[in-house]
Design a protein around this motif. Structure first.
Motif, PDB file in Angstrom:
ATOM      1  N   ALA A  10      -2.446  -7.389  40.404  1.00 47.59           N
ATOM      2  CA  ALA A  10      -2.513  -8.732  39.823  1.00 47.59           C
ATOM      3  C   ALA A  10      -2.455  -8.666  38.300  1.00 47.59           C
ATOM      4  O   ALA A  10      -2.829  -7.665  37.688  1.00 47.59           O
ATOM      5  CB  ALA A  10      -3.800  -9.413  40.258  1.00 47.59           C
ATOM      6  N   PHE A  11      -2.007  -9.763  37.722  1.00 49.24           N
ATOM      7  CA  PHE A  11      -1.867  -9.845  36.273  1.00 49.24           C
ATOM      8  C   PHE A  11      -2.542 -11.103  35.761  1.00 49.24           C
ATOM      9  O   PHE A  11      -2.497 -12.149  36.420  1.00 49.24           O
ATOM     10  CB  PHE A  11      -0.381  -9.828  35.889  1.00 49.24           C
ATOM     11  N   ASP A  12      -3.163 -10.999  34.582  1.00 55.35           N
ATOM     12  CA  ASP A  12      -3.820 -12.170  34.006  1.00 55.35           C
ATOM     13  C   ASP A  12      -2.810 -13.047  33.273  1.00 55.35           C
ATOM     14  O   ASP A  12      -1.604 -12.771  33.286  1.00 55.35           O
ATOM     15  CB  ASP A  12      -4.986 -11.749  33.106  1.00 55.35           C
ATOM     16  N   GLU A  13      -3.292 -14.085  32.607  1.00 50.60           N
ATOM     17  CA  GLU A  13      -2.398 -15.041  31.944  1.00 50.60           C
ATOM     18  C   GLU A  13      -1.575 -14.431  30.813  1.00 50.60           C
ATOM     19  O   GLU A  13      -0.519 -14.936  30.454  1.00 50.60           O
ATOM     20  CB  GLU A  13      -3.169 -16.272  31.442  1.00 50.60           C
ATOM     21  N   SER A  14      -2.020 -13.297  30.259  1.00 51.83           N
ATOM     22  CA  SER A  14      -1.261 -12.650  29.180  1.00 51.83           C
ATOM     23  C   SER A  14      -0.269 -11.612  29.702  1.00 51.83           C
ATOM     24  O   SER A  14       0.417 -10.960  28.927  1.00 51.83           O
ATOM     25  CB  SER A  14      -2.224 -11.988  28.187  1.00 51.83           C
ATOM     26  N   GLY A  15      -0.217 -11.446  31.031  1.00 49.77           N
ATOM     27  CA  GLY A  15       0.705 -10.481  31.620  1.00 49.77           C
ATOM     28  C   GLY A  15       0.135  -9.087  31.757  1.00 49.77           C
ATOM     29  O   GLY A  15       0.814  -8.164  32.208  1.00 49.77           O
ATOM     30  N   GLU A  16      -1.123  -8.905  31.371  1.00 54.79           N
ATOM     31  CA  GLU A  16      -1.799  -7.605  31.509  1.00 54.79           C
ATOM     32  C   GLU A  16      -2.349  -7.464  32.930  1.00 54.79           C
ATOM     33  O   GLU A  16      -2.611  -8.466  33.605  1.00 54.79           O
ATOM     34  CB  GLU A  16      -2.956  -7.499  30.506  1.00 54.79           C
ATOM     35  N   VAL A  17      -2.543  -6.212  33.358  1.00 55.90           N
ATOM     36  CA  VAL A  17      -3.177  -5.990  34.660  1.00 55.90           C
ATOM     37  C   VAL A  17      -4.534  -6.689  34.649  1.00 55.90           C
ATOM     38  O   VAL A  17      -5.302  -6.563  33.695  1.00 55.90           O
ATOM     39  CB  VAL A  17      -3.339  -4.479  34.952  1.00 55.90           C
ATOM     40  N   ALA A  18      -4.796  -7.465  35.682  1.00 49.38           N
ATOM     41  CA  ALA A  18      -6.051  -8.210  35.771  1.00 49.38           C
ATOM     42  C   ALA A  18      -7.230  -7.247  35.811  1.00 49.38           C
ATOM     43  O   ALA A  18      -7.163  -6.178  36.430  1.00 49.38           O
ATOM     44  CB  ALA A  18      -6.041  -9.103  37.001  1.00 49.38           C
ATOM     45  N   THR A  19      -8.285  -7.650  35.151  1.00 52.06           N
ATOM     46  CA  THR A  19      -9.516  -6.869  35.119  1.00 52.06           C
ATOM     47  C   THR A  19     -10.683  -7.779  35.454  1.00 52.06           C
ATOM     48  O   THR A  19     -10.817  -8.861  34.878  1.00 52.06           O
ATOM     49  CB  THR A  19      -9.745  -6.254  33.717  1.00 52.06           C
ATOM     50  N   ILE A  20     -11.498  -7.353  36.396  1.00 55.91           N
ATOM     51  CA  ILE A  20     -12.711  -8.085  36.735  1.00 55.91           C
ATOM     52  C   ILE A  20     -13.850  -7.411  35.988  1.00 55.91           C
ATOM     53  O   ILE A  20     -14.108  -6.227  36.182  1.00 55.91           O
ATOM     54  CB  ILE A  20     -12.990  -8.055  38.251  1.00 55.91           C
ATOM     55  N   GLN A  21     -14.511  -8.175  35.117  1.00 51.69           N
ATOM     56  CA  GLN A  21     -15.637  -7.616  34.382  1.00 51.69           C
ATOM     57  C   GLN A  21     -16.927  -8.078  35.041  1.00 51.69           C
ATOM     58  O   GLN A  21     -17.093  -9.255  35.354  1.00 51.69           O
ATOM     59  CB  GLN A  21     -15.628  -8.063  32.919  1.00 51.69           C
ATOM     60  N   VAL A  22     -17.821  -7.119  35.270  1.00 47.09           N
ATOM     61  CA  VAL A  22     -19.130  -7.433  35.827  1.00 47.09           C
ATOM     62  C   VAL A  22     -20.200  -7.030  34.825  1.00 47.09           C
ATOM     63  O   VAL A  22     -19.983  -6.147  33.989  1.00 47.09           O
ATOM     64  CB  VAL A  22     -19.388  -6.723  37.176  1.00 47.09           C
ATOM     65  N   PHE A  23     -21.332  -7.683  34.911  1.00 44.26           N
ATOM     66  CA  PHE A  23     -22.504  -7.285  34.154  1.00 44.26           C
ATOM     67  C   PHE A  23     -23.479  -6.708  35.162  1.00 44.26           C
ATOM     68  O   PHE A  23     -23.712  -7.302  36.213  1.00 44.26           O
ATOM     69  CB  PHE A  23     -23.147  -8.472  33.439  1.00 44.26           C
ATOM     70  N   THR A  24     -24.021  -5.558  34.852  1.00 42.73           N
ATOM     71  CA  THR A  24     -24.998  -4.953  35.751  1.00 42.73           C
ATOM     72  C   THR A  24     -26.144  -4.337  34.965  1.00 42.73           C
ATOM     73  O   THR A  24     -25.944  -3.793  33.883  1.00 42.73           O
ATOM     74  CB  THR A  24     -24.353  -3.877  36.660  1.00 42.73           C
ATOM     75  N   THR A  25     -27.319  -4.437  35.518  1.00 40.68           N
ATOM     76  CA  THR A  25     -28.485  -3.734  34.969  1.00 40.68           C
ATOM     77  C   THR A  25     -28.627  -2.369  35.645  1.00 40.68           C
ATOM     78  O   THR A  25     -29.514  -1.608  35.296  1.00 40.68           O
ATOM     79  CB  THR A  25     -29.780  -4.537  35.199  1.00 40.68           C
ATOM     80  N   LEU A  44     -10.193 -15.889  37.530  1.00 48.74           N
ATOM     81  CA  LEU A  44      -9.323 -14.812  37.994  1.00 48.74           C
ATOM     82  C   LEU A  44      -8.868 -14.972  39.443  1.00 48.74           C
ATOM     83  O   LEU A  44      -7.879 -14.365  39.846  1.00 48.74           O
ATOM     84  CB  LEU A  44     -10.006 -13.454  37.843  1.00 48.74           C
ATOM     85  N   VAL A  45      -9.575 -15.779  40.208  1.00 47.69           N
ATOM     86  CA  VAL A  45      -9.227 -15.923  41.622  1.00 47.69           C
ATOM     87  C   VAL A  45      -7.760 -16.316  41.760  1.00 47.69           C
ATOM     88  O   VAL A  45      -7.021 -15.726  42.552  1.00 47.69           O
ATOM     89  CB  VAL A  45     -10.154 -16.930  42.340  1.00 47.69           C
ATOM     90  N   ASP A  46      -7.306 -17.268  40.971  1.00 49.44           N
ATOM     91  CA  ASP A  46      -5.914 -17.717  41.076  1.00 49.44           C
ATOM     92  C   ASP A  46      -4.909 -16.619  40.745  1.00 49.44           C
ATOM     93  O   ASP A  46      -3.781 -16.639  41.227  1.00 49.44           O
ATOM     94  CB  ASP A  46      -5.668 -18.922  40.159  1.00 49.44           C
ATOM     95  N   HIS A  47      -5.315 -15.656  39.932  1.00 48.86           N
ATOM     96  CA  HIS A  47      -4.409 -14.581  39.516  1.00 48.86           C
ATOM     97  C   HIS A  47      -4.347 -13.430  40.522  1.00 48.86           C
ATOM     98  O   HIS A  47      -3.372 -12.683  40.547  1.00 48.86           O
ATOM     99  CB  HIS A  47      -4.815 -14.029  38.150  1.00 48.86           C
ATOM    100  N   ILE A  48      -5.404 -13.270  41.317  1.00 45.41           N
ATOM    101  CA  ILE A  48      -5.455 -12.080  42.177  1.00 45.41           C
ATOM    102  C   ILE A  48      -5.141 -12.347  43.643  1.00 45.41           C
ATOM    103  O   ILE A  48      -4.891 -11.401  44.391  1.00 45.41           O
ATOM    104  CB  ILE A  48      -6.809 -11.346  42.060  1.00 45.41           C
ATOM    105  N   VAL A  49      -5.165 -13.602  44.080  1.00 45.96           N
ATOM    106  CA  VAL A  49      -4.942 -13.893  45.499  1.00 45.96           C
ATOM    107  C   VAL A  49      -3.567 -13.376  45.922  1.00 45.96           C
ATOM    108  O   VAL A  49      -2.554 -13.690  45.311  1.00 45.96           O
ATOM    109  CB  VAL A  49      -5.071 -15.400  45.793  1.00 45.96           C
ATOM    110  N   ALA A  50      -3.568 -12.562  46.968  1.00 45.38           N
ATOM    111  CA  ALA A  50      -2.324 -11.970  47.481  1.00 45.38           C
ATOM    112  C   ALA A  50      -1.502 -13.009  48.247  1.00 45.38           C
ATOM    113  O   ALA A  50      -2.041 -14.012  48.719  1.00 45.38           O
ATOM    114  CB  ALA A  50      -2.653 -10.790  48.397  1.00 45.38           C
ATOM    115  N   ASN A  51      -0.221 -12.744  48.367  1.00 40.70           N
ATOM    116  CA  ASN A  51       0.672 -13.645  49.108  1.00 40.70           C
ATOM    117  C   ASN A  51       0.473 -13.553  50.615  1.00 40.70           C
ATOM    118  O   ASN A  51       0.710 -14.521  51.334  1.00 40.70           O
ATOM    119  CB  ASN A  51       2.132 -13.341  48.777  1.00 40.70           C
ATOM    120  N   ALA A  52       0.083 -12.371  51.087  1.00 39.72           N
ATOM    121  CA  ALA A  52      -0.095 -12.159  52.529  1.00 39.72           C
ATOM    122  C   ALA A  52      -1.277 -11.223  52.746  1.00 39.72           C
ATOM    123  O   ALA A  52      -1.688 -10.504  51.827  1.00 39.72           O
ATOM    124  CB  ALA A  52       1.174 -11.557  53.129  1.00 39.72           C
ATOM    125  N   TRP A  53      -1.782 -11.235  53.957  1.00 37.59           N
ATOM    126  CA  TRP A  53      -2.888 -10.322  54.279  1.00 37.59           C
ATOM    127  C   TRP A  53      -2.370  -8.885  54.276  1.00 37.59           C
ATOM    128  O   TRP A  53      -1.354  -8.602  54.911  1.00 37.59           O
ATOM    129  CB  TRP A  53      -3.476 -10.635  55.658  1.00 37.59           C
TER     130      TRP A  53
END
Length: 186
Positions: A10-25, A44-53
């Motif tokens: 998946a790619f974000d709005e700038s055309g870069e590979v999408a990255t999911i950032q999490v915060f963790t303790t 990011l959901v709209d950017h990563i949803v696949a076309n098919a299972w």
């Protein structure tokens, strides 16, 4: 700690590979992250949803939908009708697979990305790395969706239960194995 998980398909709005950032303790538990969850409202959901299972997708992950886009749209609609309080107090874990996989940065494992109402957009980054061996809500979700559970903290010999949230030495954690939690976090 903020941790980035790449989503190579998946790619974000700038055309870069999408990255999911999490915060963790609990960065010491990264080796136990076996899936990820985004809040249904996450941008990011709209950017990563696949076309098919993807091949091998478990029926429980699909919400009965013909495609990831259909599953996500239906789930988002259902979730939008709940308050944050309802979402937090919901005892049964619900969610759907986005059809996308993220890469765990510590071991390069490909892990599925879900949306679920137990993750709220207003908490942290609206995304979590799910470590079911050390988190009760993640454990319940993993059991409901037949997901892998990897413990990263050794429970005592007399522990008889699900997620272990106590202290102990790191296990299944590569170079952290044997360290106590505070040392492994550092």
């Amino acid at each position: 700690a903020h941790v980035d998980f790449r989503v190579p398909s998946a790619f974000d709005e700038s055309g870069e590979v999408a990255t999911i950032q999490v915060f963790t303790t609990r960065p010491d538990t990264l080796f136990g992250a076996t899936y990820m969850v985004l809040a249904p409202e996450h941008e990011l959901v709209d950017h990563i949803v696949a076309n098919a299972w993807p091949d091998g997708t478990k029926e429980a992950w699909t919400g009965g939908a013909a495609s990831p886009a259909e599953a996500v749209a239906t789930y988002r609609l259902t979730t939008s009708q709940k308050s944050d309080l309802d979402r937090q107090e919901n005892k049964s874990k619900t969610g759907v697979f986005t059809g996308a996989f993220a890469v765990n940065p510590v071991n390069d494992q490909s892990i599925p990305v879900f949306i679920a109402d137990y993750v709220l957009m207003g908490y942290g980054t609206g995304a979590i790395m799910a470590v079911p061996g050390q988190d009760e809500r993640d454990w319940e979700f993993a059991e409901a969706f037949d997901l892998d559970i990897v413990r990263t903290v050794q429970p005592p010999a007399d522990f008889d239960g699900g997620a272990f949230i106590g202290s102990g030495p790191a296990i299944n954690s590569g170079f952290l194995d044997g360290m106590e939690i505070d040392a492994a976090k550092a």
